[in-house]
Design a protein around this motif. Structure first.
Motif, PDB file in Angstrom:
ATOM      1  N   LEU A   1       0.914  -0.758  -0.027  1.00  0.00           N
ATOM      2  CA  LEU A   1       0.238   0.393   0.142  1.00  0.00           C
ATOM      3  C   LEU A   1       1.055   1.404   0.133  1.00  0.00           C
ATOM      4  CD1 LEU A   1      -2.636  -1.008   2.294  1.00  0.00           C
ATOM      5  CD2 LEU A   1      -3.007  -0.623  -0.319  1.00  0.00           C
TER       6      LEU A   1
ATOM      7  N   ALA B   1      -3.612   5.210   3.909  1.00  0.00           N
ATOM      8  CA  ALA B   1      -3.647   3.919   4.222  1.00  0.00           C
ATOM      9  C   ALA B   1      -2.659   3.709   5.179  1.00  0.00           C
ATOM     10  CB  ALA B   1      -4.716   2.462   3.538  1.00  0.00           C
TER      11      ALA B   1
ATOM     12  N   GLN C   1     -12.046  -0.431   2.605  1.00  0.00           N
ATOM     13  CA  GLN C   1     -12.434   0.449   1.521  1.00  0.00           C
ATOM     14  C   GLN C   1     -10.946   0.532   0.818  1.00  0.00           C
ATOM     15  OE1 GLN C   1     -12.134   3.790   4.665  1.00  0.00           O
ATOM     16  NE2 GLN C   1     -12.142   5.452   3.283  1.00  0.00           N
ATOM     17  N   PHE C   2      -9.806   0.268   1.196  1.00  0.00           N
ATOM     18  CA  PHE C   2      -8.458   0.075   0.544  1.00  0.00           C
ATOM     19  C   PHE C   2      -8.305  -1.239  -0.686  1.00  0.00           C
ATOM     20  CE2 PHE C   2      -7.907   3.371   3.593  1.00  0.00           C
ATOM     21  CZ  PHE C   2      -8.150   4.756   3.252  1.00  0.00           C
TER      22      PHE C   2
ATOM     23  N   LEU D   1      -6.947  -2.725   6.184  1.00  0.00           N
ATOM     24  CA  LEU D   1      -7.523  -2.062   4.787  1.00  0.00           C
ATOM     25  C   LEU D   1      -9.020  -0.691   5.137  1.00  0.00           C
ATOM     26  CD1 LEU D   1      -7.159  -5.183   2.134  1.00  0.00           C
ATOM     27  CD2 LEU D   1      -5.787  -3.128   2.177  1.00  0.00           C
TER      28      LEU D   1
ATOM     29  N   LEU E   1      -4.123   4.408  -1.568  1.00  0.00           N
ATOM     30  CA  LEU E   1      -3.795   3.608  -1.321  1.00  0.00           C
ATOM     31  C   LEU E   1      -2.903   4.325  -1.011  1.00  0.00           C
ATOM     32  CD1 LEU E   1      -3.488   1.204  -4.324  1.00  0.00           C
ATOM     33  CD2 LEU E   1      -5.279   1.023  -2.265  1.00  0.00           C
TER      34      LEU E   1
END
Length: 352
Positions: A269, A325, A292-293, A288, A322
């Motif tokens: 990420l 996060a 959501q990611f 995540l 990304l």
């Protein structure tokens, strides 16, 4: 991760020693301002060596990352008699790791863990799932266990990722590359990832790179051949710097059956690489933020994993989204958390 924690604390002006066997992993990452104190090669000699170290150097705290090391450190603390505080850092979801053992072995391990963690001066977990798991096993209240995210993103992290392409598959106009990383063992469940690749290739071209070594390599190759995808899989073994591979992959896939806080997922990420992860205990759901990611899929289900992979390849999230996060997973934020945790541990001890 303890080396990165040591680096972060040292960068904030703390005197830090790092104790490990002389051949310990990743010692090249220690900066000059952190002293490496070699421990004997034989683990049964560690307690005496640690007692000598504590009496000679009078550290305020000892932070340990493995359960057996915690037992050693607690016994050394008691023998040294200097008032040093021992902090234990569990790194995985213990109950899931022990799920395959028989009931008697599991009970014995839990009993030993309860004794060890209750004797520690502090406990720091790297995810909410690990914290709750330790609380359930030991009976220690969750709010008495500190939560500090792993120091995944270091000042030199992005520089390490900025290397030239590492494999011909990453050249322009090649099919998308899926990346997995970790030891080739049951926990990482690369068998499900290989099966998912075969399903993905029924709909589109894709290749799979798995970084890491382990005892299941032959078994995984046999599976790839049986599914007809061996020519689209490569397993280069352990790679000292996996970050160029992550940065250049089209998708990172975490296929684990259990984790604590999977660093490889956070690293992908942070490099802006889209991800798919199993919704295993614990870590992926937190990292995540509920999906959501990146897609969260059930562990051990190739069909669901393939669907997640196809979804992520069709509509990848922007790199900046990304990367947002991972704000809590920096070395600086980790050092701040450890400072606060250590202050609390010593204040509690002073008030007893």
């Amino acid at each position: 991760m303890l080396i990165n924690t040591a680096r972060g604390l040292a960068s904030r002006g703390h005197q830090v020693d790092y104790l490990s066997p002389a051949d310990g992993a990743f010692l090249g990452g220690l900066p000059a301002d952190i002293r490496h104190r070699p421990l004997p090669a034989r683990p049964r000699q560690h307690r005496a060596a640690l007692v000598d170290y504590i009496r000679e150097n009078r550290p305020d705290s000892v932070i340990v990352g493995k359960d057996q090391d915690a037992v050693t450190a607690i016994r050394a603390r008691d023998a040294a008699g200097t008032g040093v505080r021992v902090v234990v850092r569990p790194g995985t979801t213990v109950s899931r790791r022990l799920a395959g053992r028989n009931a008697i072995k599991r009970w014995r391990t839990y009993r030993a863990l309860r004794r060890t963690y209750r004797q520690a001066d502090g406990i720091v977990a790297n995810s909410e799932g690990v914290r709750d798991d330790i609380a359930a096993i030991t009976g220690i209240a969750s709010d008495a266990i500190h939560l500090v995210r792993n120091p995944v993103i270091t000042p030199d992290f992005h520089e390490a990722a900025a290397a030239e392409p590492v494999h011909p598959w990453f050249a322009p106009d090649e099919p998308p590359v899926l990346l997995g990383a970790g030891g080739l063992r049951r926990q990482k469940d690369f068998a499900t990832l290989i099966a998912a690749l075969a399903r993905v290739r029924e709909e589109r071209e894709a290749r799979l790179v798995i970084l890491g070594g382990g005892h299941l390599e032959k078994e995984l190759w046999s599976q790839a051949r049986a599914l007809g995808v061996a020519e689209n899989v490569t397993m280069p073994g352990f790679v000292e710097n996996p970050y160029p591979w992550m940065a250049q992959a089209d998708l990172f896939v975490l296929s684990s059956l259990w984790e604590g806080s999977p660093n490889v997922l956070t690293e992908a990420l942070a490099l802006g690489t889209p991800v798919v992860a199993t919704d295993c205990p614990s870590g992926p759901r937190e990292i995540l933020q509920g999906g959501q990611f990146g897609p969260l899929v059930p562990p051990g289900e190739p069909e669901a994993m393939a669907t997640g992979i196809l979804t992520a390849l069709r509509a990848p999230l922007p790199a900046a989204v990304l990367q947002s996060a991972t704000a809590d997973y920096t070395m600086e934020r980790n050092a701040e958390g450890y400072e606060a945790m250590l202050r609390d541990v010593h204040e509690r001890a002073a008030n007893r």
